[in-house]
Scaffold this active site. Sequence first.
Site, mmCIF file in Angstrom:
data_model
loop_
_atom_site.group_PDB
_atom_site.id
_atom_site.type_symbol
_atom_site.label_atom_id
_atom_site.label_comp_id
_atom_site.label_asym_id
_atom_site.label_seq_id
_atom_site.Cartn_x
_atom_site.Cartn_y
_atom_site.Cartn_z
ATOM 1 N N ASP A 157 -64.647 11.463 4.160
ATOM 2 C CA ASP A 157 -65.900 12.205 4.316
ATOM 3 C C ASP A 157 -66.881 11.327 5.060
ATOM 4 O O ASP A 157 -66.735 10.114 5.083
ATOM 5 C CB ASP A 157 -66.535 12.443 2.940
ATOM 6 C CG ASP A 157 -65.858 13.558 2.196
ATOM 7 O OD1 ASP A 157 -65.205 14.368 2.862
ATOM 8 O OD2 ASP A 157 -65.989 13.601 0.973
HETATM 9 P P1 ATP Z 1 -69.106 15.324 4.235
HETATM 10 O O1 ATP Z 1 -68.025 16.344 4.090
HETATM 11 O O2 ATP Z 1 -68.869 14.332 5.277
HETATM 12 O O3 ATP Z 1 -69.595 14.734 2.960
HETATM 13 P P2 ATP Z 1 -71.449 16.896 4.540
HETATM 14 O O4 ATP Z 1 -72.120 16.383 3.346
HETATM 15 O O5 ATP Z 1 -72.194 16.887 5.803
HETATM 16 O O6 ATP Z 1 -70.217 16.143 4.930
HETATM 17 P P3 ATP Z 1 -71.411 19.439 3.336
HETATM 18 O O7 ATP Z 1 -72.047 18.896 2.145
HETATM 19 O O8 ATP Z 1 -70.294 20.393 3.223
HETATM 20 O O9 ATP Z 1 -70.884 18.329 4.253
HETATM 21 O O10 ATP Z 1 -72.583 20.086 4.211
HETATM 22 C C1 ATP Z 1 -72.306 20.831 5.335
HETATM 23 C C2 ATP Z 1 -73.576 21.378 5.918
HETATM 24 O O11 ATP Z 1 -74.210 22.230 4.985
HETATM 25 C C3 ATP Z 1 -74.605 20.333 6.262
HETATM 26 O O12 ATP Z 1 -74.419 19.855 7.551
HETATM 27 C C4 ATP Z 1 -75.906 21.095 6.141
HETATM 28 O O13 ATP Z 1 -76.180 21.764 7.329
HETATM 29 C C5 ATP Z 1 -75.615 22.096 5.055
HETATM 30 N N1 ATP Z 1 -76.111 21.637 3.758
HETATM 31 C C6 ATP Z 1 -75.728 20.558 3.070
HETATM 32 N N2 ATP Z 1 -76.387 20.435 1.918
HETATM 33 C C7 ATP Z 1 -77.236 21.465 1.848
HETATM 34 C C8 ATP Z 1 -78.199 21.923 0.888
HETATM 35 N N3 ATP Z 1 -78.422 21.282 -0.252
HETATM 36 N N4 ATP Z 1 -78.897 23.033 1.182
HETATM 37 C C9 ATP Z 1 -78.669 23.704 2.307
HETATM 38 N N5 ATP Z 1 -77.792 23.345 3.241
HETATM 39 C C10 ATP Z 1 -77.067 22.245 3.034
#
Ligand code: ATP
Length: 901
Positions: A327
Site C-alpha cells: 500500500d
Molecule cells: P493505499 O491503498 O495506498 O493505502 P489510499 O489510502 O490512498 O491508498 P483508499 O483509502 O482506498 O486508498 O482511498 C482511496 C481514495 O478515496 C483516496 O484517494 C481519496 O480520494 C478517497 N478517500 C480516502 N479516504 C477518504 C475519506 N475519509 N473520505 C472521503 N474520501 C476518502
Amino acid sequence: MNDYWHASDYRAVFERYDSNQAGLSSDQAKKHYELYGANRLPEPEPVPAWKRFLHQFHNLLIYVLIVAGVVTALLQHWLDASVIFGVVVINALIGYLQEGKAENALNAIRQMLSPQAMVLRDEVQLTVDAEQLVVGDVVLLQSGDRVPADLRLFRVKGLQLQESALTGESMAVEKGVQVLEKDAPLGDRTNMAYSGTLVTHGQARGVVVATGVNTEIGRIGSLVAEVKSTTTPLLRQMDQFGRWLTFGILAVAVITFLFGILLQGYQAADMFLASVSLAVAAIPEGLPAIMTITLAIGVQRMAQRNAIIRKLPAVETLGSVMVICSDKTGTLTRNEMAVRTIVTCQNRFSLTGDGYDPHGSINLGGQAIQVEDHPQLGEVVRAGVLCNDASLQQLENNEWRVHGDPMEGALLVAGVKAGLDTNAAIQEHPRSDLIPFESEHRFMATLHHSHSGGAFIIIKGAPEKLLDICRLQRTLSGDESLDRQRWLNQIDEMAKQGQRVLAIAIKPTPIDKIELDFQDVEQGMILLGMFGLIDPPRSESIEAINQCQQAGIRVKMITGDHGATALAIARQLHLVNSDDVLTGQELQRMDDQQLSERVMDVDVFARVSPEHKLRLVSLLQDQQQVVAMTGDGINDSPALKRADVGTAMGQNGTEAAKEASEMVLADDNFASIISAVEEGRTVYDNLQKAILFILPTNGGEALIILAAIVLGFNQLPLTPVQILWVNMITAVTLALALAMEPSEPDVMRRKPREAGEPLLTPFLLWRILFVSIILTGGTFGLFIMAREQGLSIEEARTIAVNTLVMYEIFYLFNSRYITASIVNWGGFLGNRYVLYAIGLLLIFQMGFTYLPQLQFLFGTAPISPGMWLVIVMVASSVLILVEIEKLIYRKINRNRRIRNH
Ligand code: ATP
C-alpha cells in the site's frame, strides 16, 4: 434476564447497567470491572508438563536408542546400557526445555496481537484492550472488526455480521435494532452482535450485555482455537529426511552387523555393540531441537523489528520473497497529511504551515489573504470540517494530535488556518446521518440539519467520482454547469506534485430528510472545490526500497489513490524508472493473459480496489513469484490469504485483515517488511548452517566406526556412550551458538532463494561428505598413532574423542559463513555466543578427560599436554581445508557468473 436482551428495548440495558448512549464513566467502568472481571475466555488447558516430556520420546531416533539400550542391557553391559538410557532422558529433557522456550517465545509474540475495541468512556471515543470491556460499555463497530463482547445494538448503519464462529452459517447477516420475540433462536437475533463474530459491512453502536465466559461463545466454550503450529514446511521436510536417514542408518547397521560376524568373524555380542555404536553415531539427535530453536529465535528477532509473525511457516517464506506489493498511504508514506492547495471555481489557494499545527496562512498568488474576502473558500473549508470524523487535540507540550483519519485531521487543520471555529461549526450544523467511507466507493457523505433551519448533504471523496455525480459547480454568482475540463487540469496539476486530491460537494435537501442513502448522493450534487494534500514519503521507505533493489526483490505500489499522485510519490521513493501506471479501470478491461504480460513490468497500480489485489497476487504467483502483500481492510482479506506472506497493518489494520495475514507490522512501516525479509533470509541461512555443522559430525563418527569394522579392528576408536557424549555436548553448546548467528553482511545483496530449492543442495551434501572425511582421517589417524605408541585403549579413545570435539570447534568457525571467508576479525569474533560455547565445551571436555567419575562412566583416561598440542594441530586442519574449499567454490562461481553475463 441475560438471555432475553434481544426481547427488550435497549434502554432497558442502559438502565440495568447504569449506562447511556454516551457510555460509562471511567469510574463506573472500573467498578464493573471489579464486579464482573476481565472480558477474557479461560485459556485452553495447557498440555501438562509430563505429557509434553513424554512426547519427546515419541521419535524414531529415540526408539532406536531405546532398543539399543535394552539389548545392551540384555547383554549385561550395564554401564553402557545405563549411559544410553541416561542420554535418552537427557535428550528428551533438552528437547523439552528447548521446545518450551520456543513455545514461550511464540506465545509472548501472540500476546502482542491482543484485540482492541473502540468504546465510549466519559463521552470520549477511546481504543482499549478488548479485555477491558465491561457490561454497560458502549462499543463502536465498523467493518473489519471482530465483535469484542455480546452487544445489544442500538444504532446501526448497514451493519452486516458474519456469525459462522457461532452459528456455522457463513453468509453475512443484516442487523437492526428492533425488539424481537423472546424465543427467537440465536441466528435470528438481529439486534444483537455476539462476541467472536465479524463485521463485514457497515457501522454500529451497541451496549455490552455480556463479557468473557458469559458471552454466547464463552458458553459454548469453543472459540475457534488458533491453530498453534510449531512446524513449518522446512521442518516437515527435515522430519521426512530424518526418517529416511534413520532407516538408511539402520540398514547400514544391519549390513555391518552381518558383515562383521559372517566375514570378519566377530562375536555376535561385540558386533551388536559395534552396530549400536554405528547407529548412535550416525543419528543427529540434537538436530530437530536446534531447528525449532533457530526458527523461534528468528520469530523473536522479527518481533524486535516490528514484524510480528502469526503463522510460523512465514518465517521461512519471508526469506524467499521475490515481490512485495505494498500500500502507499501510511506504509510507504508517513500518513501525516497536510492540505497544501485548495481550489475553488475561481481561485487556487496555497496553504503554509507545519504538520498538524494549525498556525499558518492561506495565500493567493503569493499573498496572504483574509478568508472573509473569499466566501467560496470559506464554504469549502467548512464543508471539509463537517464531513469529517476526526478530532484535533492540543497536547500539553503544545503539539497537535489527530484522532481518526489523518486526512480528515488535515481538513480540520485547514479549517482552523482559515479562521473557522470548528467546534462551533459542528454544533451549528449537527449531523443526522452518514454514509461511511469504504474503499470500494471512495467517498463519504453526511447529512446535516442546521439550527438556522436548513438541511444539506455533503460528500467528499475521490475527485473522478465526484466529477461523475456533479452537474453543477458553485461560483460567486451562483451555481453554474460544471467545467469538467478545468477541474481535470487542476487535478492533474496537484497530482503531479504528489498531492492526493479530494473533492467536496454539497446539496440542499428537504428538512424532513433524516436518512441518507446512496441514491441521495448520486445526483444533484454541486461541486464546491478540491483539496490537494501532501503526505511525505517515509525516509526509511526510500532506504528500504534501495535495499530491495540490491536484494533482487521487486516492489510494487498498489494504491487506492490517483495514478498521477501515486507515480509522483513512487518517484520520490525511487521506486520506478518508467512512467507506467496501471489503473483499476485498465485492469478491469484486461484479460488474464494481457495482464500477466504487464504485471511484472509495471510498478505502480493506482485506483485499485481490494478485489484487484487478489487478481494481481494470483497472476504474480502464476509466474512462480513468491509474493508478500500488504493490506488493512476486511476486503483485503482474500488477497492477504492468497499471498505467500499476507502482511496486515498493526495500527490501522482491521482485525479481519490481521487474522487473514501471516505477519502483522506493529508500526505499519514498509521498512519493517524488509527487516523481516532480512531476518527470514538469516533464519534460512542459520538452519542450513546448523545442518551443515551437525551432519558431518555424525558422518565422521559413522565413518570411523565403519572403517574400524571393515579394517577388522577388535576395539573400536569410539564407544557408543562416547559418541552419545560428543553428539549431546556439541549440540547444546556449539550448534546452539549457530542458531544465534547474526545476519551475514551480504544477506541483502543476494538474489532471493529459488522457490522450491531443497534445503540440502548438492553443494551442501558435498560439504558434509568433505568434512566427514577430514574428521574421520584425523580422528582415526590419531587413534592409530596412539595405539602404536603403546597407549592404552582408554587413552587412545580419549584422544579420539577430544580430536573429534576439537575438530568441531574449528569447524564451527567455518560454519559461520557457508561460502564467505571467515578469515577476518568478524569471522572469528562476530558471534560472542560461539566463543562462550567453545569455553563451555572446553570445560566439559576437561571434566570428561580428567574427572574420575566421568572417566568411570565414559571409559576415558587422562592425556598429556603434549598430546593436546598434537590434537589442536591436527584438528585445525579442517579450518584451513574448508576455507580453501570455499575459495575454490567462490572462484568457480564467479567465473560461472561472468560467463552467464
Ligand atoms: P493505499 O491503498 O495506498 O493505502 P489510499 O489510502 O490512498 O491508498 P483508499 O483509502 O482506498 O486508498 O482511498 C482511496 C481514495 O478515496 C483516496 O484517494 C481519496 O480520494 C478517497 N478517500 C480516502 N479516504 C477518504 C475519506 N475519509 N473520505 C472521503 N474520501 C476518502
